[in-house]
Design a protein around this motif. Sequence first.
Motif, PDB file in Angstrom:
ATOM      1  N   SER A  26       0.859  -1.177   0.000  1.00 26.08           N
ATOM      2  CA  SER A  26       0.000   0.000   0.000  1.00 26.08           C
ATOM      3  C   SER A  26       0.892   1.222   0.000  1.00 26.08           C
ATOM      4  N   VAL A  27       0.257   2.379   0.097  1.00 28.37           N
ATOM      5  CA  VAL A  27       1.025   3.613   0.081  1.00 28.37           C
ATOM      6  C   VAL A  27       1.664   3.825   1.447  1.00 28.37           C
ATOM      7  N   GLY A  28       2.899   4.233   1.459  1.00 26.47           N
ATOM      8  CA  GLY A  28       3.581   4.556   2.705  1.00 26.47           C
ATOM      9  C   GLY A  28       4.082   5.994   2.654  1.00 26.47           C
ATOM     10  N   VAL A  29       4.451   6.530   3.820  1.00 22.73           N
ATOM     11  CA  VAL A  29       4.943   7.908   3.877  1.00 22.73           C
ATOM     12  C   VAL A  29       6.288   7.912   4.597  1.00 22.73           C
ATOM     13  N   LYS A  62      15.260  15.286   0.218  1.00 25.17           N
ATOM     14  CA  LYS A  62      16.544  15.567   0.866  1.00 25.17           C
ATOM     15  C   LYS A  62      16.797  17.070   0.973  1.00 25.17           C
ATOM     16  N   ASN A  63      16.297  17.852  -0.008  1.00 22.11           N
ATOM     17  CA  ASN A  63      16.463  19.297   0.030  1.00 22.11           C
ATOM     18  C   ASN A  63      15.438  19.986   0.920  1.00 22.11           C
ATOM     19  N   GLY A  64      14.576  19.203   1.553  1.00 23.11           N
ATOM     20  CA  GLY A  64      13.625  19.786   2.495  1.00 23.11           C
ATOM     21  C   GLY A  64      12.483  20.540   1.850  1.00 23.11           C
ATOM     22  N   ARG A  65      12.106  20.174   0.641  1.00 23.63           N
ATOM     23  CA  ARG A  65      11.022  20.913  -0.017  1.00 23.63           C
ATOM     24  C   ARG A  65       9.643  20.450   0.441  1.00 23.63           C
ATOM     25  N   GLY A  66       9.578  19.342   1.147  1.00 24.68           N
ATOM     26  CA  GLY A  66       8.316  18.896   1.704  1.00 24.68           C
ATOM     27  C   GLY A  66       8.590  18.238   3.041  1.00 24.68           C
ATOM     28  N   VAL A  67       7.547  18.047   3.852  1.00 25.18           N
ATOM     29  CA  VAL A  67       7.783  17.426   5.165  1.00 25.18           C
ATOM     30  C   VAL A  67       7.869  15.908   5.037  1.00 25.18           C
ATOM     31  N   ALA A  68       7.296  15.370   3.952  1.00 25.31           N
ATOM     32  CA  ALA A  68       7.289  13.917   3.797  1.00 25.31           C
ATOM     33  C   ALA A  68       7.115  13.565   2.335  1.00 25.31           C
ATOM     34  N   LEU A  69       7.305  12.271   2.038  1.00 23.38           N
ATOM     35  CA  LEU A  69       7.193  11.789   0.668  1.00 23.38           C
ATOM     36  C   LEU A  69       6.353  10.516   0.683  1.00 23.38           C
ATOM     37  N   GLY A 112       7.472   6.530   8.479  1.00 24.98           N
ATOM     38  CA  GLY A 112       6.649   6.797   9.660  1.00 24.98           C
ATOM     39  C   GLY A 112       5.254   6.218   9.529  1.00 24.98           C
ATOM     40  N   ILE A 113       4.647   6.367   8.350  1.00 23.01           N
ATOM     41  CA  ILE A 113       3.346   5.744   8.093  1.00 23.01           C
ATOM     42  C   ILE A 113       3.595   4.580   7.148  1.00 23.01           C
ATOM     43  N   LYS A 114       3.411   3.371   7.667  1.00 22.89           N
ATOM     44  CA  LYS A 114       3.766   2.209   6.843  1.00 22.89           C
ATOM     45  C   LYS A 114       2.704   1.897   5.818  1.00 22.89           C
ATOM     46  N   SER A 115       1.450   2.224   6.152  1.00 23.23           N
ATOM     47  CA  SER A 115       0.383   1.861   5.241  1.00 23.23           C
ATOM     48  C   SER A 115      -0.766   2.840   5.402  1.00 23.23           C
ATOM     49  N   SER A 121       1.199  10.080  11.470  1.00 28.23           N
ATOM     50  CA  SER A 121      -0.212   9.926  11.150  1.00 28.23           C
ATOM     51  C   SER A 121      -0.613  10.957  10.098  1.00 28.23           C
ATOM     52  N   ALA A 122      -1.691  10.642   9.379  1.00 33.68           N
ATOM     53  CA  ALA A 122      -2.104  11.477   8.258  1.00 33.68           C
ATOM     54  C   ALA A 122      -2.468  12.886   8.711  1.00 33.68           C
ATOM     55  N   SER A 123      -2.935  13.036   9.981  1.00 31.64           N
ATOM     56  CA  SER A 123      -3.380  14.357  10.437  1.00 31.64           C
ATOM     57  C   SER A 123      -2.214  15.344  10.508  1.00 31.64           C
ATOM     58  N   GLN A 124      -0.989  14.817  10.696  1.00 33.09           N
ATOM     59  CA  GLN A 124       0.174  15.707  10.745  1.00 33.09           C
ATOM     60  C   GLN A 124       0.471  16.363   9.397  1.00 33.09           C
ATOM     61  N   LEU A 125      -0.131  15.831   8.330  1.00 33.95           N
ATOM     62  CA  LEU A 125       0.196  16.315   6.995  1.00 33.95           C
ATOM     63  C   LEU A 125      -0.680  17.467   6.543  1.00 33.95           C
TER      64      LEU A 125
END
Lengths: 229, 286
Positions: B138-141, B195-202, B222-225, B151-155
């Motif tokens: 599934s999708v991970g972050v 790596k350049n810090g353009r977003g908080v997560a990928l 951090g979010i496995k699924s 958790s998704a709420s942090q995004l």
Amino acid sequence: MDHSGISVLFEGTNFTRLLGGLWVTVKIAGIALILGLILGIVLGVLRTFRNRLLRLILRLYLEFFRIVPTVVLLFLFYYILPKQLNFNLPADQIATLVFALWVGAEMSDIVRGALISVPKHQRESGLAIGLNRHQLYRYVLIPQAITLEIPATINLATRVIKTTSLLMLISVMDVINIGQQIIEANNHTHPTGVFWVYGLIFLFYFLIDYPLSWWAKRLEKRRLERTNG
Amino acid sequence: MKKKSFARLIAIVSVFAALLLVLTGCGNSSKKSSSSSSNNPSSVKQIKKNGTIRIAVFGDLPPYGWVNQDGKRVGYDVTLAHQVAKDLGVKVKFVQVNANNRVDALNSNKVDLVLANFTVTPERKQVIDFAKPYMKVSVGVVSPKTKPITSASQLKGKNVIVTKGTTAETYFTTKQPNTKLLKFDSKTQQFNALKNGRGVALADDNSYLYAWSKDNPKYTVGIKSIGPKSYISPAVKKGNKSLLNWTNKEINKLTKQGFFVKDYNQQLKPYFGKEVKPSDIVLPTK
């Protein structure tokens, strides 16, 4: 330098596997060229005959193989035709068949072009001394046409060898396919390996194709020297 | 002269069109007869008679199906393929496929079974038959270890990096509309952006992120699924009931025996690192 990409080529059996892939490439191109040249000469001679129906059929055959991209032909013969006609051949035989038919089509046009560009007085002199059609082709037209068609034929051969790189699409383990296996297997440890593997494959193709194109150029030069005295 | 050759061209094209129609027409009528069980070349009985099973695998997707430096096919899917052949009592013959000719290889009888990281989708289900799944993705972050996102709420309202055309992009656009998406064209670009810090997560396929974060220890998945799970299944030709039933039983049996956990530890663990447990990928025993 222990992580330099060039070491990818010499780890384990990688190098011999690439050579094995090259052999598959050369074998398919070689057999296809031999079969295709024979087929092409026969069809090319037939295309200079007067029979309109025969000429139309052969023209359709030529246009089909010339217009349809080789990738599509390979897919057609490997995936689609077996499903409809229930014949099933291994991938490398299908590849040889498709390439032979393609070479036959292209070659028929080269041969036809060469035959009709033999000067008209040669044909008429042959008929005047009482040669029948078979003798006319055998002793007058074909020997003179061959010198005209050789450079174009060699160019066709180099094209065929290059086009074998499409064979990976129908699961033939040719040199490109094995190269990609090696690249992906080492991507994590040797990110620059891709450069060396493709570099080596480039060198392989160059070593096969360049002598051929050099030979074609030399033959053409010699022919011009001869005809212009 | 020009007009004449143009007319001839049209004639030639129409002849080809007619030929193609005839060919496809034949195809539709013969399709039904060929998939009937009487002459199914991929039935369990026929495979046993031939003594070989032809299995489609990837040759360039470590750690699922690839070729090692000794020229041997290895990987998670390949281990399963060997086990399947062993339990059928036949030899295995591998056919290497790409992502986009897996369906054709089955339908044109080039292979009996596909074990090539084949994700079950409704579109694919219409043209081939999937057996029971042996893996889930599934999708991970992934996010920096110093500022982990768990958790998704942090995004909410933050920049999330994705690659265009992935399931991660679809998921965040439709289900998490209050995150800002930064979209890139390639994997290399998206990881550089992180790596350049353009977003908080990928966000991306989780198994892919596990492997990446192992090579980049400053980051953690951090979010496995998140979002809908996808399943990876063996696939057979549509209507091949015989092999489908056998494969379903085989997957059940192997799941119970813990075969996939063992396979995971052998093939995937070295790529994914310690953070990931077999249960993140392998399906639970029921």
